[in-house]
Design an enzyme around this catalytic site. Structure first.
Site, PDB file in Angstrom:
ATOM      1  N   THR A 161      -6.706   9.057  -3.280  1.00 46.05           N
ATOM      2  CA  THR A 161      -6.825   9.021  -1.818  1.00 46.05           C
ATOM      3  C   THR A 161      -6.162  10.250  -1.198  1.00 46.05           C
ATOM      4  OG1 THR A 161      -6.923   6.634  -1.821  1.00 46.05           O
ATOM      5  CG2 THR A 161      -6.281   7.653   0.241  1.00 46.05           C
ATOM      6  N   GLU A 171       0.841  -1.206   0.000  1.00 44.00           N
ATOM      7  CA  GLU A 171       0.000   0.000   0.000  1.00 44.00           C
ATOM      8  C   GLU A 171       0.872   1.250   0.000  1.00 44.00           C
ATOM      9  OE1 GLU A 171      -2.959   0.228  -0.885  1.00 44.00           O
ATOM     10  OE2 GLU A 171      -4.257   0.379   0.853  1.00 44.00           O
TER      11      GLU A 171
END
Ligand code: HSE
Length: 298
Positions: free
Chosen positions: A180, A127
């Site tokens: 994001t 991630e």
């Protein structure tokens, strides 16, 4: 020496549980294959379904496989294929599916030596490679399955929560991309104590509802007064979708991850179908393309 896996899409955050509550979706996800090679190291032989990098250190999946091969001192390599079943930037944990799938698959080939918690840590590295921050909510939901709570980041502690049998998710993915990082830049840095109390009381209520199959309590607690108000201007027609879902009988609705996907939780298949239709009708005239699904939470 060959393995084919499904890596699920995930909804994380779940309303009040910003960065801490997530769940896995069984209707949407990626397919990945892992083949042992005599030559050491990792290579990506094929990526379909999305335009992602083949650079080993920049691709979330290969970066995780490389780290696991090194950590396990493997005397072989792994060739990887990735078929993306859903788009990056959707709010459904695209990089998390790649990273978690990679951790799970590589672990199988090195002899199943890591726990789910360790796999989550490896996947968090993926991630970080893909998005710049090692957030655990999506990857832990993808590794553990079902509903999860990230109880603590340091040390990392993941609690697997029960999923009431009739719980369904309906989701709409408007075909726009939200990064994001951009969706985190709009968040407040400080919040009033009164709002914090409302939010953590709802997290408690939601978790209690999951443990006791109390759909009313789940519904009343599926609220986010902090993150959703800040982010919803980024998502066209968010309120229309949410209202349509609730009017059709959904327990509640919110932003999936950092958006733009909007999810609604429902009790039972029949209501889920109604909510699906109602959201679809509400979005059809917006001029924005979209995809939708109904899923169990597994
Ligand atoms: N929970 C994150 C956010 C998204 O809402 O910014 C993915 O981890």
């Amino acid at each position: 020496d060959y393995l084919k896996i499904f890596a699920p899409a995930t909804v994380a955050n779940v309303s009040c549980g910003f960065d801490s509550l997530g769940f896995a979706v069984d209707a949407v996800g990626d397919e990945m294959t892992f083949t042992k090679t005599a030559e050491k190291g990792v290579k990506i032989t094929n990526i379909t379904g999305a335009d992602l990098t083949y650079n080993i250190d920049e691709n979330a999946a290969s970066a995780v496989v490389k780290k696991i091969l090194k950590d396990a001192n493997a005397d072989f390599g792994i060739a990887l294929t990735i078929h993306k079943g859903f788009a990056p930037g959707s709010g459904l944990g695209s990089s998390a599916a790649s990273a978690a799938g990679a951790a799970f698959g590589a672990n199988q080939l090195v002899g199943n030596i890591y726990s789910d918690l360790e796999l989550t840590k490896f996947a968090m590295f993926g991630e970080e490679v893909a998005c710049g921050s090692a957030i655990a909510d999506n990857v832990s939901a993808a590794i553990y399955g079902g509903f999860v709570l990230v109880r603590s980041y340091d040390p990392l502690e993941i609690i697997k929560l029960p999923v009431p049998g009739e719980l369904r998710v309906v989701a709409i993915h408007p075909q726009i991309e939200i990064k994001t990082k951009d969706a985190r830049d709009v968040l407040p840095i400080e919040i009033p104590l009164k709002d914090a109390v409302t939010q953590w009381a709802n997290v408690g209520g939601l978790i209690s509802g999951l443990y006791t199959d109390n759909y009313n309590l789940i519904s009343n607690s599926l609220v986010d007064i902090i993150v959703e108000p800040a982010r919803k201007p980024l998502i066209p027609f968010f309120d229309d979708v949410k209202n349509a879902a609730i009017k059709a009988g959904a327990l509640g609705a919110g932003i999936s991850g950092s958006g733009p996907t909007i999810f609604a939780l429902c009790k039972g298949d029949e209501i889920a179908e109604k909510v699906y239709k109602s959201i679809k009708e509400s979005y059809q005239n917006t001029g924005i393309d979209f995809e939708m699904f109904i899923s169990k939470i597994n």
